[in-house]
Design a protein around this motif. Sequence first.
Motif, PDB file in Angstrom:
ATOM      1  N   PRO A 109     143.343 -28.262 -35.672  1.00  0.00           N
ATOM      2  CA  PRO A 109     144.143 -28.842 -36.755  1.00  0.00           C
ATOM      3  C   PRO A 109     144.397 -30.341 -36.557  1.00  0.00           C
ATOM      4  N   GLU A 110     144.743 -31.009 -37.654  1.00  0.00           N
ATOM      5  CA  GLU A 110     145.080 -32.432 -37.577  1.00  0.00           C
ATOM      6  C   GLU A 110     146.576 -32.643 -37.359  1.00  0.00           C
ATOM      7  N   LEU A 111     147.322 -31.566 -37.529  1.00  0.00           N
ATOM      8  CA  LEU A 111     148.769 -31.593 -37.263  1.00  0.00           C
ATOM      9  C   LEU A 111     149.153 -30.215 -36.743  1.00  0.00           C
ATOM     10  N   MET A 112     149.894 -30.172 -35.636  1.00  0.00           N
ATOM     11  CA  MET A 112     150.310 -28.889 -35.051  1.00  0.00           C
ATOM     12  C   MET A 112     151.823 -28.751 -35.172  1.00  0.00           C
ATOM     13  N   LEU A 113     152.268 -27.655 -35.770  1.00  0.00           N
ATOM     14  CA  LEU A 113     153.698 -27.418 -35.954  1.00  0.00           C
ATOM     15  C   LEU A 113     154.105 -26.183 -35.146  1.00  0.00           C
ATOM     16  N   LEU A 114     155.093 -26.348 -34.282  1.00  0.00           N
ATOM     17  CA  LEU A 114     155.518 -25.256 -33.399  1.00  0.00           C
ATOM     18  C   LEU A 114     156.998 -24.980 -33.655  1.00  0.00           C
ATOM     19  N   ASP A 115     157.301 -23.769 -34.122  1.00  0.00           N
ATOM     20  CA  ASP A 115     158.705 -23.431 -34.399  1.00  0.00           C
ATOM     21  C   ASP A 115     159.243 -22.580 -33.253  1.00  0.00           C
ATOM     22  N   GLU A 116     160.064 -23.159 -32.423  1.00  0.00           N
ATOM     23  CA  GLU A 116     160.668 -22.487 -31.262  1.00  0.00           C
ATOM     24  C   GLU A 116     159.642 -21.727 -30.418  1.00  0.00           C
ATOM     25  N   PRO A 117     158.633 -22.426 -29.899  1.00  0.00           N
ATOM     26  CA  PRO A 117     157.601 -21.711 -29.138  1.00  0.00           C
ATOM     27  C   PRO A 117     158.140 -21.035 -27.888  1.00  0.00           C
ATOM     28  N   ALA A 118     159.244 -21.562 -27.313  1.00  0.00           N
ATOM     29  CA  ALA A 118     159.753 -20.966 -26.070  1.00  0.00           C
ATOM     30  C   ALA A 118     160.963 -20.078 -26.313  1.00  0.00           C
ATOM     31  N   GLY A 119     161.328 -19.882 -27.590  1.00  0.00           N
ATOM     32  CA  GLY A 119     162.498 -19.051 -27.916  1.00  0.00           C
ATOM     33  C   GLY A 119     162.304 -17.631 -27.411  1.00  0.00           C
ATOM     34  N   SER A 120     163.320 -17.049 -26.829  1.00  0.00           N
ATOM     35  CA  SER A 120     163.357 -15.651 -26.347  1.00  0.00           C
ATOM     36  C   SER A 120     162.480 -15.372 -25.125  1.00  0.00           C
ATOM     37  N   LEU A 121     161.932 -16.413 -24.507  1.00  0.00           N
ATOM     38  CA  LEU A 121     161.098 -16.161 -23.321  1.00  0.00           C
ATOM     39  C   LEU A 121     161.940 -16.137 -22.042  1.00  0.00           C
ATOM     40  N   ASP A 122     161.503 -15.334 -21.063  1.00  0.00           N
ATOM     41  CA  ASP A 122     162.193 -15.363 -19.765  1.00  0.00           C
ATOM     42  C   ASP A 122     161.802 -16.654 -19.028  1.00  0.00           C
ATOM     43  N   LEU A 123     162.486 -16.925 -17.928  1.00  0.00           N
ATOM     44  CA  LEU A 123     162.300 -18.204 -17.235  1.00  0.00           C
ATOM     45  C   LEU A 123     160.838 -18.453 -16.854  1.00  0.00           C
ATOM     46  N   GLY A 124     160.195 -17.429 -16.299  1.00  0.00           N
ATOM     47  CA  GLY A 124     158.806 -17.596 -15.872  1.00  0.00           C
ATOM     48  C   GLY A 124     157.887 -17.852 -17.049  1.00  0.00           C
ATOM     49  N   ALA A 125     158.059 -17.054 -18.101  1.00  0.00           N
ATOM     50  CA  ALA A 125     157.193 -17.200 -19.281  1.00  0.00           C
ATOM     51  C   ALA A 125     157.432 -18.559 -19.935  1.00  0.00           C
ATOM     52  N   ARG A 126     158.701 -18.997 -19.965  1.00  0.00           N
ATOM     53  CA  ARG A 126     159.011 -20.298 -20.562  1.00  0.00           C
ATOM     54  C   ARG A 126     158.344 -21.423 -19.780  1.00  0.00           C
ATOM     55  N   GLU A 127     158.511 -21.395 -18.465  1.00  0.00           N
ATOM     56  CA  GLU A 127     157.960 -22.477 -17.645  1.00  0.00           C
ATOM     57  C   GLU A 127     156.435 -22.513 -17.733  1.00  0.00           C
ATOM     58  N   SER A 128     155.843 -21.338 -17.757  1.00  0.00           N
ATOM     59  CA  SER A 128     154.390 -21.300 -17.837  1.00  0.00           C
ATOM     60  C   SER A 128     153.912 -21.811 -19.201  1.00  0.00           C
ATOM     61  N   LEU A 129     154.638 -21.441 -20.261  1.00  0.00           N
ATOM     62  CA  LEU A 129     154.264 -21.939 -21.595  1.00  0.00           C
ATOM     63  C   LEU A 129     154.441 -23.463 -21.675  1.00  0.00           C
ATOM     64  N   LEU A 130     155.539 -23.964 -21.083  1.00  0.00           N
ATOM     65  CA  LEU A 130     155.771 -25.416 -21.134  1.00  0.00           C
ATOM     66  C   LEU A 130     154.663 -26.177 -20.403  1.00  0.00           C
ATOM     67  N   GLN A 131     154.162 -25.593 -19.305  1.00  0.00           N
ATOM     68  CA  GLN A 131     153.045 -26.254 -18.604  1.00  0.00           C
ATOM     69  C   GLN A 131     151.807 -26.305 -19.497  1.00  0.00           C
ATOM     70  N   SER A 132     151.549 -25.203 -20.197  1.00  0.00           N
ATOM     71  CA  SER A 132     150.384 -25.183 -21.105  1.00  0.00           C
ATOM     72  C   SER A 132     150.578 -26.187 -22.237  1.00  0.00           C
TER      73      SER A 132
END
Length: 261
Positions: A162-185
Motif C-alpha cells: 500500500p501507499e498508506l498504512m493505517l493501523l488501529d490499535e495494533p497492540a491493543g489487548s496483547l500480553d506483554l510478550g506479544a506486544r513487545e514482539s509486535l512492536l519490534q516487527s
Amino acid sequence: MASVLELTDVSFVRSGNRILDSVAWKVDETDRWVILGPNGAGKSTLLQLASAHAHPTSGTVDLLGERIGKVDVFELRTRIGIAATGLARRIPPTERVGDVVLTAAYAVTGRWQERYESFDLERAAEVMDAWDLADLSTRTFGTLSDGERKRVQIARAVMTDPELMLLDEPAGSLDLGARESLLQSLEDYASSSLAPAIVMVTHHVEEIPPGFTHGMLLRDGGIVAAGPLDEVLTDARLTETFGLPLEVRHEGGRWSARATR
Ligand SMILES: Nc1ncnc2c1ncn2[C@@H]1O[C@H](COP(=O)(O)OP(=O)(O)OP(=O)(O)O)[C@@H](O)[C@H]1O
C-alpha cells in the motif's frame, strides 16, 4: 516531499454530534504518525476519513493525490492498507492464514475461485515470513491467539504494497510478550525505506514503536497538538489531552507516561 494525505479544515458531523472540528493535518510519504487521545476523541473517525470510508461534512480530504468526493473510492481503497478490528471480524474463522494474506491481492476475504499469479503466491510467502507467520500458514484464522491475529491482519495489509498504512490499535489487548514482539516487527517495518507512510492509532504511549516520527493528540474532535513526536509528547500537552496531570518519559527509543499527584 510528496504528501499522501491532507485534511483541510475538516469537520465531521453525525446525528448533530460534531465528531471532528476544523481538523488540518498533512501526512508526507516518509512520515510515521501516532494518534493518541481519550475514548471518543475521534481517532477512529479520523482513520475512516483517511481510508476513504467516510466523507467530511465540510472541508477537504486529499488522499494519494485524489480529492475525496471526486474520485472512485473503491479504486482508491485498494492503494491503502488497513489493519483494524472491524475488518478482522469480516475474516471467516475457517479461512487458512495463508489465504487470509493471499486474498488481499483481490481485496476479498474468503478464498473462492480467484486465480492467483505466481508473484502473488511469492509475495504472500515473503510477507508471512517477515511477520513470523510462516509456521501458521495452514492454521485457520479462528484458532489463532489475539497476538497472532493482529500479525495476520497487518501482513494482509502489507501484502498489496500500500501507499498508506493505517493501523488501529495494533497492540491493543496483547500480553506483554506479544506486544513487545509486535512492536519490534513494527519498528523493523517502519524503518524500511520501502515502507509507505504509516498512521497508527493507539491508547498508550508505551505502544509507540521506536522510529515513529510524528504525533497527534486529539481531544473532543479537535487537535491539541500535531507535529514531530518529541515536540508533541510533553507533560503539558498530554495533561491537557487526557485531563489529568501526566508525566511522560522517553528512554531508549520508547515512551512511557504516568499520572502525577
Ligand atoms: N454515527 C455516529 N453518530 C453519532 N455519534 C457518533 C457516530 N459515530 C461515532 N460517534 C461518536 O463520535 C465520537 C468519536 O468516536 P470515535 O470512534 O471516532 O472515537 P475514538 O477516539 O476512536 O474512541 P475510542 O478510543 O473509544 O475507540 C464518540 O463520542 C462516538 O460516540
